[in-house]
Design a protein around this motif. Sequence first.
Motif, PDB file in Angstrom:
ATOM      1  N   GLN A   1       0.840  -1.194   0.000  1.00 12.64           N
ATOM      2  CA  GLN A   1       0.000   0.000   0.000  1.00 12.64           C
ATOM      3  C   GLN A   1       0.874   1.242   0.000  1.00 12.64           C
ATOM      4  N   LYS A   2       0.264   2.377  -0.312  1.00 11.53           N
ATOM      5  CA  LYS A   2       1.016   3.621  -0.375  1.00 11.53           C
ATOM      6  C   LYS A   2       1.553   3.996   1.003  1.00 11.53           C
ATOM      7  N   ASN A   3       2.678   4.719   0.995  1.00 16.33           N
ATOM      8  CA  ASN A   3       3.322   5.195   2.221  1.00 16.33           C
ATOM      9  C   ASN A   3       3.670   4.046   3.168  1.00 16.33           C
ATOM     10  N   GLU A   4       4.092   2.935   2.593  1.00 20.04           N
ATOM     11  CA  GLU A   4       4.525   1.796   3.397  1.00 20.04           C
ATOM     12  C   GLU A   4       6.046   1.839   3.547  1.00 20.04           C
ATOM     13  N   PRO A   5       6.574   1.729   4.780  1.00 19.61           N
ATOM     14  CA  PRO A   5       8.036   1.746   4.988  1.00 19.61           C
ATOM     15  C   PRO A   5       8.732   0.637   4.202  1.00 19.61           C
ATOM     16  N   GLN A   6       9.914   0.946   3.715  1.00 21.85           N
ATOM     17  CA  GLN A   6      10.722  -0.028   2.989  1.00 21.85           C
ATOM     18  C   GLN A   6      12.076  -0.160   3.679  1.00 21.85           C
ATOM     19  N   THR A   7      12.670  -1.321   3.582  1.00 19.73           N
ATOM     20  CA  THR A   7      13.978  -1.569   4.202  1.00 19.73           C
ATOM     21  C   THR A   7      14.929  -2.142   3.164  1.00 19.73           C
ATOM     22  N   ILE A   8      16.146  -1.603   3.125  1.00 19.84           N
ATOM     23  CA  ILE A   8      17.172  -2.118   2.222  1.00 19.84           C
ATOM     24  C   ILE A   8      18.411  -2.468   3.037  1.00 19.84           C
ATOM     25  N   GLU A   9      19.187  -3.400   2.519  1.00 17.58           N
ATOM     26  CA  GLU A   9      20.442  -3.806   3.148  1.00 17.58           C
ATOM     27  C   GLU A   9      21.599  -3.335   2.279  1.00 17.58           C
ATOM     28  N   LEU A  10      22.571  -2.684   2.916  1.00 20.78           N
ATOM     29  CA  LEU A  10      23.741  -2.176   2.207  1.00 20.78           C
ATOM     30  C   LEU A  10      25.013  -2.673   2.864  1.00 20.78           C
ATOM     31  N   GLN A  11      26.079  -2.739   2.068  1.00 20.80           N
ATOM     32  CA  GLN A  11      27.409  -2.983   2.599  1.00 20.80           C
ATOM     33  C   GLN A  11      28.158  -1.655   2.606  1.00 20.80           C
ATOM     34  N   ARG A  12      28.642  -1.261   3.764  1.00 14.92           N
ATOM     35  CA  ARG A  12      29.441  -0.035   3.822  1.00 14.92           C
ATOM     36  C   ARG A  12      30.708  -0.225   2.992  1.00 14.92           C
ATOM     37  N   SER A  13      31.116   0.828   2.331  1.00 15.16           N
ATOM     38  CA  SER A  13      32.313   0.743   1.499  1.00 15.16           C
ATOM     39  C   SER A  13      32.933   2.115   1.343  1.00 15.16           C
ATOM     40  N   VAL A  14      34.184   2.109   0.887  1.00 15.10           N
ATOM     41  CA  VAL A  14      34.863   3.376   0.609  1.00 15.10           C
ATOM     42  C   VAL A  14      34.184   4.020  -0.594  1.00 15.10           C
ATOM     43  N   VAL A  15      33.720   5.238  -0.421  1.00 12.99           N
ATOM     44  CA  VAL A  15      32.958   5.913  -1.476  1.00 12.99           C
ATOM     45  C   VAL A  15      33.904   6.624  -2.432  1.00 12.99           C
ATOM     46  N   ARG A  16      33.797   6.290  -3.685  1.00 12.78           N
ATOM     47  CA  ARG A  16      34.613   6.931  -4.722  1.00 12.78           C
ATOM     48  C   ARG A  16      33.677   7.631  -5.709  1.00 12.78           C
ATOM     49  N   ILE A  17      33.854   8.913  -5.840  1.00 10.94           N
ATOM     50  CA  ILE A  17      32.960   9.712  -6.682  1.00 10.94           C
ATOM     51  C   ILE A  17      33.746  10.280  -7.860  1.00 10.94           C
ATOM     52  N   PRO A  18      33.508   9.810  -9.081  1.00  9.44           N
ATOM     53  CA  PRO A  18      34.240  10.341 -10.238  1.00  9.44           C
ATOM     54  C   PRO A  18      33.790  11.749 -10.582  1.00  9.44           C
ATOM     55  N   ASP A  19      34.718  12.512 -11.129  1.00  6.04           N
ATOM     56  CA  ASP A  19      34.384  13.874 -11.570  1.00  6.04           C
ATOM     57  C   ASP A  19      33.659  13.846 -12.910  1.00  6.04           C
ATOM     58  N   VAL A  20      34.044  12.923 -13.791  1.00  6.01           N
ATOM     59  CA  VAL A  20      33.340  12.770 -15.068  1.00  6.01           C
ATOM     60  C   VAL A  20      32.180  11.826 -14.824  1.00  6.01           C
TER      61      VAL A  20
END
Length: 258
Positions: free
Chosen positions: A155-174
């Motif tokens: 139904q609408k406005n229902e909470p969602q849960t996701i699982e993530l693995q923490r990692s070193v964040v690398r953000i490219p400029d291009v």
Amino acid sequence: QSGGGAAAGGGGGGGAGAEKIDRSSPSSPTPADASSPPVAVKDSGSLDDKLDKKSRNDKDKAAANPTDEAEDEDSDEALLRKARKKSMEDGIRVVSAFEGYAYDAGMRVGDKLLAIDDFEIKPTTAVDEVRNHLRGDPGTPVSITFLREGVGKVQKNEPQTIELQRSVVRIPDVKYFGFVGDPKDGIGYIDLSGFANDAGREVRFAIRALQHGASEYAASAGASRDDSGMVAMDPTNLKGLVLDLRSNPGGLLTSAVD
């Protein structure tokens, strides 16, 4: 601050009508803090400080007119209470979900965070507390519960849960490179979102890839190939280049010169 997918504009810029080359950019852009959370968040309550300041200024002005002071004070207090109530209802929301990290797991800008693992996010929870719970050693799991308005599995406005693995964040400029319009026209496009340490190297990589791509398209139109069947790269096949610096906040002068 963290991510890999967003800030949004995410790594998929390039605009409508651009055809993407299926080649990844260099893999060693400047890393963010290894303990950074996989999303960038903000507290909607930042309006309080502005309203407090406005209230103080208005009260100083009202001192010169005592007859209106009580009425103005009531109005300011009501405005402040209304803003605080809205801030608590808005909660702490995602302002950037980077591609390759939280974005790929399903988070989007505007999602309201409800819990990090067993830590429940309440209306009085500070945004720094949320960041501290998101951060952790690379490779450790984190569970994020959030609410996306109008969206839910059942139904609408229902909470969602996701699982993530923490990692070193690398953000490219291009963030993106490709061709504008018909690739046979040879007009390349590069979305450059910043000037970190490897910005120059990433741009050079993108230009070489575009030159090679332009040569491939020229070959399909009848250009010559060598004995091995490979197309000899001709830089002149890339007729033009659009360097998109929109929303680029700047960075290192040495990288900009490079």
